[in-house]
Each structure stands twice: as structure tokens, then as C-alpha cells.
Design a protein around this motif. Structure first.
Motif, mmCIF file in Angstrom:
data_model
loop_
_atom_site.group_PDB
_atom_site.id
_atom_site.type_symbol
_atom_site.label_atom_id
_atom_site.label_comp_id
_atom_site.label_asym_id
_atom_site.label_seq_id
_atom_site.Cartn_x
_atom_site.Cartn_y
_atom_site.Cartn_z
ATOM 1 N N UNK A 136 55.665 40.501 45.982
ATOM 2 C CA UNK A 136 55.378 41.865 46.383
ATOM 3 C C UNK A 136 53.929 42.035 46.799
ATOM 4 N N UNK A 137 53.205 40.933 46.926
ATOM 5 C CA UNK A 137 51.831 41.049 47.357
ATOM 6 C C UNK A 137 51.425 39.767 48.063
ATOM 7 N N UNK A 138 50.405 39.835 48.894
ATOM 8 C CA UNK A 138 49.916 38.670 49.605
ATOM 9 C C UNK A 138 48.919 37.935 48.729
ATOM 10 N N UNK A 139 49.105 36.636 48.557
ATOM 11 C CA UNK A 139 48.220 35.826 47.741
ATOM 12 C C UNK A 139 47.301 35.040 48.653
ATOM 13 N N UNK A 140 46.002 35.150 48.447
ATOM 14 C CA UNK A 140 45.030 34.480 49.295
ATOM 15 C C UNK A 140 44.468 33.272 48.565
ATOM 16 N N UNK A 141 44.117 32.263 49.325
ATOM 17 C CA UNK A 141 43.459 31.083 48.772
ATOM 18 C C UNK A 141 41.993 31.398 48.502
ATOM 19 N N UNK A 142 41.337 30.749 47.527
ATOM 20 C CA UNK A 142 41.951 29.824 46.586
ATOM 21 C C UNK A 142 42.718 30.572 45.500
ATOM 22 N N UNK A 143 43.738 29.944 44.980
ATOM 23 C CA UNK A 143 44.557 30.573 43.949
ATOM 24 C C UNK A 143 43.901 30.437 42.580
ATOM 25 N N UNK A 144 43.886 31.526 41.860
ATOM 26 C CA UNK A 144 43.402 31.511 40.490
ATOM 27 C C UNK A 144 44.497 30.995 39.568
ATOM 28 N N UNK A 145 44.128 30.380 38.438
ATOM 29 C CA UNK A 145 45.149 30.126 37.417
ATOM 30 C C UNK A 145 45.818 31.445 37.044
ATOM 31 N N UNK A 146 47.089 31.404 36.738
ATOM 32 C CA UNK A 146 47.843 32.640 36.542
ATOM 33 C C UNK A 146 47.367 33.446 35.342
ATOM 34 N N UNK A 147 46.734 32.799 34.371
ATOM 35 C CA UNK A 147 46.209 33.569 33.239
ATOM 36 C C UNK A 147 44.939 34.342 33.609
ATOM 37 N N UNK A 148 44.388 34.053 34.788
ATOM 38 C CA UNK A 148 43.186 34.765 35.224
ATOM 39 C C UNK A 148 43.476 35.845 36.279
ATOM 40 N N UNK A 149 44.733 35.994 36.663
ATOM 41 C CA UNK A 149 45.083 36.964 37.694
ATOM 42 C C UNK A 149 44.795 38.381 37.199
ATOM 43 N N UNK A 150 44.192 39.201 38.056
ATOM 44 C CA UNK A 150 43.889 40.593 37.716
ATOM 45 C C UNK A 150 45.124 41.454 37.958
ATOM 46 N N UNK A 151 45.637 42.067 36.894
ATOM 47 C CA UNK A 151 46.842 42.870 37.007
ATOM 48 C C UNK A 151 46.565 44.322 37.374
ATOM 49 N N UNK A 152 45.333 44.746 37.305
ATOM 50 C CA UNK A 152 45.049 46.146 37.570
ATOM 51 C C UNK A 152 45.472 47.022 36.396
ATOM 52 N N UNK A 153 45.473 48.321 36.628
ATOM 53 C CA UNK A 153 45.787 49.264 35.553
ATOM 54 C C UNK A 153 47.169 49.863 35.748
ATOM 55 N N UNK A 154 47.838 50.137 34.630
ATOM 56 C CA UNK A 154 49.140 50.795 34.695
ATOM 57 C C UNK A 154 48.932 52.293 34.878
ATOM 58 N N UNK A 155 49.891 52.939 35.515
ATOM 59 C CA UNK A 155 49.793 54.370 35.760
ATOM 60 C C UNK A 155 51.126 54.915 36.234
ATOM 61 N N UNK A 156 51.167 56.170 36.667
ATOM 62 C CA UNK A 156 52.425 56.772 37.131
ATOM 63 C C UNK A 156 52.965 56.045 38.360
ATOM 64 N N UNK A 157 54.258 56.172 38.637
ATOM 65 C CA UNK A 157 54.822 55.588 39.855
ATOM 66 C C UNK A 157 54.084 56.073 41.093
ATOM 67 N N UNK A 158 53.860 55.184 42.038
ATOM 68 C CA UNK A 158 53.125 55.543 43.245
ATOM 69 C C UNK A 158 53.682 54.795 44.452
#
Length: 400
Positions: A8-30
Motif C-alpha cells: 500500500x505504499x512505495x518503498x524506496x531504496x535503500x531499504x531499512x531493516x523492518x524493525x526500523x521502519x517508521x510506522x507513523x502515528x495512529x489516528x482516525x480513518x482518513x
């Protein structure tokens, strides 16, 4: 073990290890947009994601309707409308019943001794190697392949073919449509032949149980049985391999202080495995997509009928309203809320308990046998094995 949905999103190089991926903040549906630019709704809060995944107004089958736009430009097994994960309602319930009893927690617990023996067998082979060695080739790939092959009653030749077919079933887009189509056609022919053989000569394996349950249920098209067998074969090892490789990258690269406890305390390994499943996604596509069949209120927002909805499990699993501690603080602390790494509701992953057990036993066994295990290359130098919905280290060089 079920695969995630198309990215659901475009991933750009270089790839981070998945434990370092920034998930952002949760909030209302948008509102959001999918990679092809089409509109969708993004749901990120833990409660809201659970609602979308559990509410029958949000389904999968309509994503593959005759008038629906393509879910992905890359053909693969994940987008096969006959796949169990892509069914809804009575069809889905009927198919799911053919699997459900085989994968209950009680049934999986009975497999523990021989899975532990397989872990030991892989570790024996690893111990005979001269370090540094590739932990993917020597452990994280052969272990889950051996487990699912034992469950399905597959011989060594079939195991090698599974590795080949998995590359195309979860293609990252590097294969041409013709190559993918030919490989999946070959894979389907293998599954159809296997189903026919188990009808004639049933055994104690999962394929025999699946065929018997499907035939007793009645009304299940042969194409759906073939898709079930294909999904079981490749999904049953690919997700576990991915989880194990990403968890080991994190543990050895950033949490070496946790390694001794994983090996000395099996209960601690169980707690850590659940925490790691909660925190490290299979891939960059953290969203599980659904189609809204009617207007529905989610988190105080009306999502209109006909909308595509992205339920972001990765962000929801970090929702501070449910998980107040910093994500990776204590790997041995019980989770404060429900882990939705395996989804929720009607499409909850049937192989979740098997995946959990394999990860627990693998981490505990590896740490117990190799207490001095460490990475032989920096985390930043990892080369990634990419798939349609996941990624993990292509190689993981270690020494001891």
C-alpha cells in the motif's frame, strides 16, 4: 500461514531493516491513495483495524469482482480469487472448515516434539559447518520447508520444487507475466496431481485431511482445492522463513544482550517470539485491504459503500492507546493488547499457532546451541530477498 495483501505504499531504496521502519502515528480513518493512484481509506487505530478485519461489511471477494480494478499489476498466488484468503461469506466458511481442525492450538501442540526434533536436526548440520555460515541457507529456510513438507507428506524432490515455485507465487515483479504464469500453471498441476493421489491413497498428512474434508463438505470446486493446497505449500514456509530471518537480524544486530536468555529459558523465548511477531512486520506492506459493501462507521467516520479500505496492522500494533510502552523496551514482557500481526476476524491466519511454535522453538534452540552466535556482517550491508508482500535477508552471515 497466510500472506499479507499487496503493498500500500512505495518503498524506496535503500531499504531499512523492518524493525526500523517508521510506522507513523495512529489516528482516525482518513482518505489515502493506493500505488496506482486510486482512492482508498486508511485505518490505523488498533480498535478500528480490528473492526474492519472483523466486520463482514468489509470483505475480500469484491476486490476481485468483474468490474473491480486490478489489485496488483503483478500476477501472483496472493491475487488468485480462488485463494481461501480472497473468499467471503458461505464460500469462505465452507473452505475454512476444511482447514480449521488441523490448525487448532491443541492440534499444533501435538506437533511440538517432532518440530523440536527438526530444529535439532538443522542445528546439528549447522554445527558441522565452519563459520562464518549463511543462517538463511542453513537454518531459516530449510527448517520451515522441512516442517510444511512433513505435514503435507512431501518428499525431498517436492521440497526443492517448492522453493522454486515460491519465487513466482510471491513474485516481486522481477519476473515477466509469462514466466509467472508458466510457473504457477506447473505448480497447480503438481497440486492437482497430489490431490488425486491422496484421494486414491489417503494418509495421515494434511493434504489427505484437506481432500477428505473438502469432498465431505461437497460443492467445493476443484480449482479452489488446488489453490488451498498451493497456498498451504508456499505460505506454510515462506512466512515463517521471513519472520525468523527478520527477527534474527534484529536480535543479533541490536539486542545481543537478550540472546543468552532466549537459550536458557524456553518460556522467555515464547514471550519474546510473540513480542517480535507483534513488532516486526513481514514486509513494507503493512495494510490488509478490504472492500466496503455498504456504508459503515469506523472510529466516528462514515466510510462509503464501494470504498477500498486499508487496515494498517503495523501502525495499529503500535497504537499508544493499547501499547503504552516504547515498542522494543522489554522483549520478555507480555503484550498489553491483542496482537493483530496475523489479522483478526473471519480471515485470521489459520497457521498462526504453527508459525508461533516454529519461531519459539527455533529461537530457543538456536540460542541454546550457539550462545556466542553473532553477525559476521553489519546490519547495514544486508541484501534483501524481496517478495510480493514480504522481505527478509537474502543471506545472514553469522559466526560463533
Amino acid at each position: 500461514m497466510s500472506a499479507a495483501d499487496p503493498t500500500t505504499e512505495t518503498v524506496e531504496q535503500p531499504l531499512l531493516p523492518l524493525h526500523r521502519v517508521d510506522f507513523g502515528e495512529s489516528g482516525p480513518p482518513q482518505p489515502t491513495t493506493l500505488p496506482d493512484g486510486s482512492p482508498a481509506w486508511l485505518v490505523t487505530r488498533h480498535h478500528d483495524v480490528q473492526q474492519v478485519l472483523s466486520d463482514t461489511r468489509f470483505g475480500r471477494a469484491q476486490l476481485y469482482g468483474p468490474d473491480a480494478p486490478p489489485v496488483s499489476d503483478v500476477p501472483n498466488l496472493v491475487n488468485n480469487p480462488d485463494l481461501l484468503f480472497n473468499q467471503d461469506g458461505p464460500d469462505h466458511i465452507r473452505l475454512r472448515r476444511t482447514f480449521r481442525r488441523a490448525f487448532t492450538p491443541r492440534a499444533v501442540a501435538r506437533w511440538r516434539p517432532w518440530i523440536a526434533a527438526m530444529v535439532d536436526g538443522c542445528l546439528d548440520e549447522l554445527a558441522r559447518s565452519e563459520p562464518p555460515v549463511d543462517l538463511v541457507a542453513g537454518f531459516t529456510l530449510p527448517l520451515p520447508i522441512s516442517v510444511i513438507s512433513e505435514l503435507m507428506g512431501l518428499d525431498a524432490r517436492a521440497q526443492g520444487r517448492l522453493r522454486h515455485w515460491t519465487k513466482y507465487a510471491f513474485s516481486d515483479g522481477s519476473h515477466s507475466p509469462d514466466e509467472i504464469g508458466a510457473a504457477l500453471e506447473e505448480f497447480a498441476a503438481f497440486a492437482a496431481e497430489l490431490i488425486g493421489e491422496r484421494r486414491r491413497n489417503p494418509g495421515d498428512d494434511l493434504v489427505s485431511s484437506l481432500v477428505q474434508a473438502g469432498d465431505a463438505e461437497g460443492g467445493i470446486p476443484e480449482a479452489q482445492l488446488v489453490s488451498l493446497v498451493c497456498g498451504l505449500a508456499v505460505g506454510g514456509h515462506d512466512s515463517t522463513m521471513t519472520m525468523l530471518g527478520n527477527c534474527l537480524l534484529y536480535l543479533l544486530g541490536e539486542r545481543p544482550e537478550c540472546w543468552p536468555r532466549l537459550g536458557s529459558d524456553e518460556k522467555a523465548a515464547e514471550l519474546a517470539a510473540e513480542r517480535l511477531l507483534h513488532l516486526i512486520p513481514l514486509g513494507d506492506d503493512r495494510g490488509s485491504i478490504r472492500h466496503a459493501s455498504e456504508d459503515a462507521e469506523v472510529g466516528g467516520v462514515i466510510i462509503p459503500a464501494g470504498s477500498v479500505v486499508v487496515a494498517d496492522c503495523g501502525t495499529a500494533n503500535r497504537d499508544p492507546a493499547v501499547f503504552p510502552a516504547r515498542p522494543f523496551d522489554d522483549l520478555f514482557a507480555p503484550l498489553e493488547g491483542a496482537n493483530i500481526a496475523f489479522g483478526a476476524g473471519p480471515h485470521y491466519c489459520l497457521g498462526a499457532w504453527l508459525a508461533r511454535l516454529e519461531l519459539q522453538l527455533a529461537l530457543h534452540g538456536l540460542a541454546a546451541r550457539f550462545p556466542g552466535l553473532r553477525l559476521a556482517e553489519p546490519v547495514e550491508g544486508v541484501e534483501w530477498r524481496l517478495g510480493a508482500t514480504s522481505r527478509s535477508p537474502l543471506r545472514l552471515m553469522v559466526t560463533w
